[in-house]
Motif scaffolding. Sequence first.
Motif, PDB file in Angstrom:
ATOM      1  N   VAL A  62     -52.219   3.412 -17.719  1.00 36.44           N
ATOM      2  CA  VAL A  62     -50.868   2.899 -17.489  1.00 36.44           C
ATOM      3  C   VAL A  62     -50.918   1.377 -17.426  1.00 36.44           C
ATOM      4  O   VAL A  62     -51.910   0.782 -17.017  1.00 36.44           O
ATOM      5  CB  VAL A  62     -50.243   3.412 -16.165  1.00 36.44           C
ATOM      6  CG1 VAL A  62     -49.808   4.860 -16.304  1.00 36.44           C
ATOM      7  CG2 VAL A  62     -51.186   3.233 -14.983  1.00 36.44           C
ATOM      8  N   TYR A 125     -54.055  11.194 -10.606  1.00 35.99           N
ATOM      9  CA  TYR A 125     -53.323  11.729 -11.763  1.00 35.99           C
ATOM     10  C   TYR A 125     -54.212  11.756 -13.016  1.00 35.99           C
ATOM     11  O   TYR A 125     -53.702  11.827 -14.125  1.00 35.99           O
ATOM     12  CB  TYR A 125     -52.080  10.878 -12.052  1.00 35.99           C
ATOM     13  CG  TYR A 125     -50.955  10.998 -11.032  1.00 35.99           C
ATOM     14  CD1 TYR A 125     -51.015  11.891  -9.966  1.00 35.99           C
ATOM     15  CD2 TYR A 125     -49.813  10.206 -11.158  1.00 35.99           C
ATOM     16  CE1 TYR A 125     -49.978  11.973  -9.047  1.00 35.99           C
ATOM     17  CE2 TYR A 125     -48.767  10.299 -10.246  1.00 35.99           C
ATOM     18  CZ  TYR A 125     -48.862  11.184  -9.179  1.00 35.99           C
ATOM     19  OH  TYR A 125     -47.824  11.269  -8.279  1.00 35.99           O
ATOM     20  N   SER A 342     -43.811   4.898 -24.624  1.00 34.57           N
ATOM     21  CA  SER A 342     -43.038   5.499 -23.544  1.00 34.57           C
ATOM     22  C   SER A 342     -42.351   6.743 -24.093  1.00 34.57           C
ATOM     23  O   SER A 342     -42.563   7.120 -25.244  1.00 34.57           O
ATOM     24  CB  SER A 342     -41.986   4.516 -23.029  1.00 34.57           C
ATOM     25  OG  SER A 342     -40.921   4.456 -23.958  1.00 34.57           O
ATOM     26  N   PHE A 363     -44.143  13.933 -24.688  1.00 36.53           N
ATOM     27  CA  PHE A 363     -45.272  13.230 -24.061  1.00 36.53           C
ATOM     28  C   PHE A 363     -46.600  13.740 -24.623  1.00 36.53           C
ATOM     29  O   PHE A 363     -47.445  12.969 -25.078  1.00 36.53           O
ATOM     30  CB  PHE A 363     -45.249  13.418 -22.530  1.00 36.53           C
ATOM     31  CG  PHE A 363     -46.416  12.739 -21.863  1.00 36.53           C
ATOM     32  CD1 PHE A 363     -46.334  11.404 -21.497  1.00 36.53           C
ATOM     33  CD2 PHE A 363     -47.613  13.417 -21.638  1.00 36.53           C
ATOM     34  CE1 PHE A 363     -47.422  10.752 -20.920  1.00 36.53           C
ATOM     35  CE2 PHE A 363     -48.708  12.771 -21.066  1.00 36.53           C
ATOM     36  CZ  PHE A 363     -48.608  11.438 -20.703  1.00 36.53           C
ATOM     37  N   TYR A 378     -49.745   3.842 -21.120  1.00 40.04           N
ATOM     38  CA  TYR A 378     -48.293   4.055 -21.045  1.00 40.04           C
ATOM     39  C   TYR A 378     -47.575   2.825 -20.489  1.00 40.04           C
ATOM     40  O   TYR A 378     -48.085   2.135 -19.604  1.00 40.04           O
ATOM     41  CB  TYR A 378     -48.037   5.247 -20.105  1.00 40.04           C
ATOM     42  CG  TYR A 378     -46.675   5.876 -20.224  1.00 40.04           C
ATOM     43  CD1 TYR A 378     -46.426   6.842 -21.188  1.00 40.04           C
ATOM     44  CD2 TYR A 378     -45.649   5.531 -19.347  1.00 40.04           C
ATOM     45  CE1 TYR A 378     -45.172   7.439 -21.298  1.00 40.04           C
ATOM     46  CE2 TYR A 378     -44.401   6.128 -19.440  1.00 40.04           C
ATOM     47  CZ  TYR A 378     -44.171   7.083 -20.424  1.00 40.04           C
ATOM     48  OH  TYR A 378     -42.944   7.682 -20.520  1.00 40.04           O
ATOM     49  N   TRP A 381     -46.264   2.039 -15.196  1.00 41.74           N
ATOM     50  CA  TRP A 381     -46.496   2.850 -13.993  1.00 41.74           C
ATOM     51  C   TRP A 381     -45.259   2.986 -13.121  1.00 41.74           C
ATOM     52  O   TRP A 381     -44.955   4.052 -12.608  1.00 41.74           O
ATOM     53  CB  TRP A 381     -47.653   2.238 -13.184  1.00 41.74           C
ATOM     54  CG  TRP A 381     -47.821   2.863 -11.835  1.00 41.74           C
ATOM     55  CD1 TRP A 381     -47.571   2.295 -10.616  1.00 41.74           C
ATOM     56  CD2 TRP A 381     -48.274   4.197 -11.556  1.00 41.74           C
ATOM     57  NE1 TRP A 381     -47.838   3.184  -9.601  1.00 41.74           N
ATOM     58  CE2 TRP A 381     -48.274   4.360 -10.157  1.00 41.74           C
ATOM     59  CE3 TRP A 381     -48.679   5.270 -12.361  1.00 41.74           C
ATOM     60  CZ2 TRP A 381     -48.663   5.555  -9.546  1.00 41.74           C
ATOM     61  CZ3 TRP A 381     -49.069   6.460 -11.740  1.00 41.74           C
ATOM     62  CH2 TRP A 381     -49.051   6.595 -10.361  1.00 41.74           C
ATOM     63  N   ASP A 391     -40.975   5.446 -16.621  1.00 39.01           N
ATOM     64  CA  ASP A 391     -41.674   5.311 -15.348  1.00 39.01           C
ATOM     65  C   ASP A 391     -42.652   6.479 -15.189  1.00 39.01           C
ATOM     66  O   ASP A 391     -42.249   7.610 -14.938  1.00 39.01           O
ATOM     67  CB  ASP A 391     -40.583   5.337 -14.256  1.00 39.01           C
ATOM     68  CG  ASP A 391     -41.106   5.004 -12.895  1.00 39.01           C
ATOM     69  OD1 ASP A 391     -42.182   5.501 -12.527  1.00 39.01           O
ATOM     70  OD2 ASP A 391     -40.413   4.261 -12.191  1.00 39.01           O
ATOM     71  N   TYR A 392     -43.937   6.170 -15.354  1.00 39.01           N
ATOM     72  CA  TYR A 392     -44.961   7.229 -15.344  1.00 39.01           C
ATOM     73  C   TYR A 392     -44.941   7.998 -14.023  1.00 39.01           C
ATOM     74  O   TYR A 392     -44.984   9.233 -14.005  1.00 39.01           O
ATOM     75  CB  TYR A 392     -46.339   6.606 -15.579  1.00 39.01           C
ATOM     76  CG  TYR A 392     -47.404   7.601 -15.976  1.00 39.01           C
ATOM     77  CD1 TYR A 392     -47.758   7.770 -17.315  1.00 39.01           C
ATOM     78  CD2 TYR A 392     -48.076   8.360 -15.019  1.00 39.01           C
ATOM     79  CE1 TYR A 392     -48.749   8.673 -17.690  1.00 39.01           C
ATOM     80  CE2 TYR A 392     -49.058   9.264 -15.389  1.00 39.01           C
ATOM     81  CZ  TYR A 392     -49.389   9.418 -16.725  1.00 39.01           C
ATOM     82  OH  TYR A 392     -50.365  10.309 -17.095  1.00 39.01           O
ATOM     83  N   SER A 393     -44.877   7.258 -12.912  1.00 35.81           N
ATOM     84  CA  SER A 393     -44.936   7.953 -11.616  1.00 35.81           C
ATOM     85  C   SER A 393     -43.719   8.862 -11.449  1.00 35.81           C
ATOM     86  O   SER A 393     -43.848   9.983 -10.942  1.00 35.81           O
ATOM     87  CB  SER A 393     -45.051   6.948 -10.463  1.00 35.81           C
ATOM     88  OG  SER A 393     -44.114   5.909 -10.605  1.00 35.81           O
ATOM     89  N   ILE A 401     -44.960  14.907 -16.862  1.00 34.78           N
ATOM     90  CA  ILE A 401     -46.364  14.577 -17.147  1.00 34.78           C
ATOM     91  C   ILE A 401     -47.234  15.333 -16.146  1.00 34.78           C
ATOM     92  O   ILE A 401     -46.988  15.267 -14.939  1.00 34.78           O
ATOM     93  CB  ILE A 401     -46.608  13.057 -17.018  1.00 34.78           C
ATOM     94  CG1 ILE A 401     -45.711  12.276 -17.990  1.00 34.78           C
ATOM     95  CG2 ILE A 401     -48.090  12.741 -17.271  1.00 34.78           C
ATOM     96  CD1 ILE A 401     -45.862  10.761 -17.908  1.00 34.78           C
TER      97      ILE A 401
END
Length: 413
Positions: A62, A125, A342, A363, A378, A381, A391-393, A401
Amino acid sequence: MKSLYLLSAIAALLPFTLAWLPHEAGITNLEGRDLFQTQLVNETESDPAKRWLPNKTPIRGVNLGSQFIIEPWMASTEWSSMGCGSSKSEFDCVTLLGQESADAAFANHWNSWITQSDIKKMASYSLNTIRIPLGYWIFEGIKYDSEHFPEGALNYLGDIVEWAADEGFYIVLNLHGAPFAQDAKQPFTGQYIPSISDSNPAFYQTSQYNRAYWFLGNLTHLVHTDNRYRNVGMIEVINEPIGSNDLTDSMRREYYPNAYATIRNVESSLGVSSNRALHIQMMDNAWGSGDPTQYLSNNWEAAYDDHNYIGFSPVSVVQADYLQAACNPRGGNWPLIVGEWSMVVANSAWPPQANVQFYKDFFARQARTYEKQLGWIYWTWKTDLNDPRWDYSAAVAAGIIPKNLDSMDANPC
Ligand SMILES: *[C@@H]1O[C@H](CO)[C@@H](O)[C@H](O)[C@H]1NC(C)=O
Ligand SMILES: *[C@@H]1O[C@H](CO)[C@@H](O)[C@H](O)[C@H]1NC(C)=O
């Protein structure tokens, strides 16, 4: 990351090399990756390689977007709580607040946007890589007195790379904001300069390349002499230059070879052994600024970066077409990391809550496609957008994800 409007305009102009397949470039994916890693990891017991890449595992990372260069579009709550108001870039906010108040507001930001608990969460993760965008002004001696940027970021960078090293992350540092800006109206450079035309940003000249070499030289020195930086394996010499023109030709002809030599010269002056040499990364051919290797006489341990925002490409706004595009590899240089991407889609179609399965597929297909190269990082984060597509989180929290990335379908395409 570019702001949405301009990125779509630029994406429309980029050559879109959907036809490219890895075997056509004379490599097969996994063999290529092993070869790369064998070259890189030349470890002996007495001289352990420090500059490793995740062995046999693709890069899965990320970006720490908006940590050291805040982009107001993605960190709007943070921006207003810092008192930056409607200013468009870090330069503008520091001008507005004055140096002293700005330094206090930014210190508070650096201390809280990405914390050690974020880094631990990334590791939990199953991520193995972080990419950290930096502005040249992090080395304060490089900025002119007339340039307004926050001061004091370097110690916070040291903390982050140390936390990341403790978790075993591979770390890519990149010159995201170049002197005089490589793109005039993109706050990802830390500046927004309406008086300069999009095709004529002021970075692309010898006097500013010289300041960028100082940045690279100072950073290389730090990475090899400060143990907190022990897991930094790659420095990218410039993020997202403008589309191909005379300026980017000068960048590839003059800046790339000298940037490469600057890093290697600092390494040789420090007596750095070849198995600890950094990878030196440039945007790849598919990005649209021209072939980075054209004028390079030496590309030993060079690497390339592609940024692929499918939602800004000319793909029709049909889910099946998006899923198909996610399976098409891009890139024209090797070894390649897709260093930004993204799940954003055009016109914010398909709200995530109602389309979880689509985004899961979108994804996994992109990730597995990029993993046929060296892997992916990505964008990004964390944001204030509350949108799992950026927004990965938030995407992990939304169940889009998986926490265990190995659990993705191995062949979703
Ligand atoms: C670091 O930056 C300074 C300017 O602030 C420059 O004079 C110096 O040469 C740079 N160091 C390296 C190793 O590039
Ligand atoms: C790896 O080590 C071998 C044996 O010491 C050496 O011959 C070779 O040049 C090294 N390769 C790299 C890429 O440093």
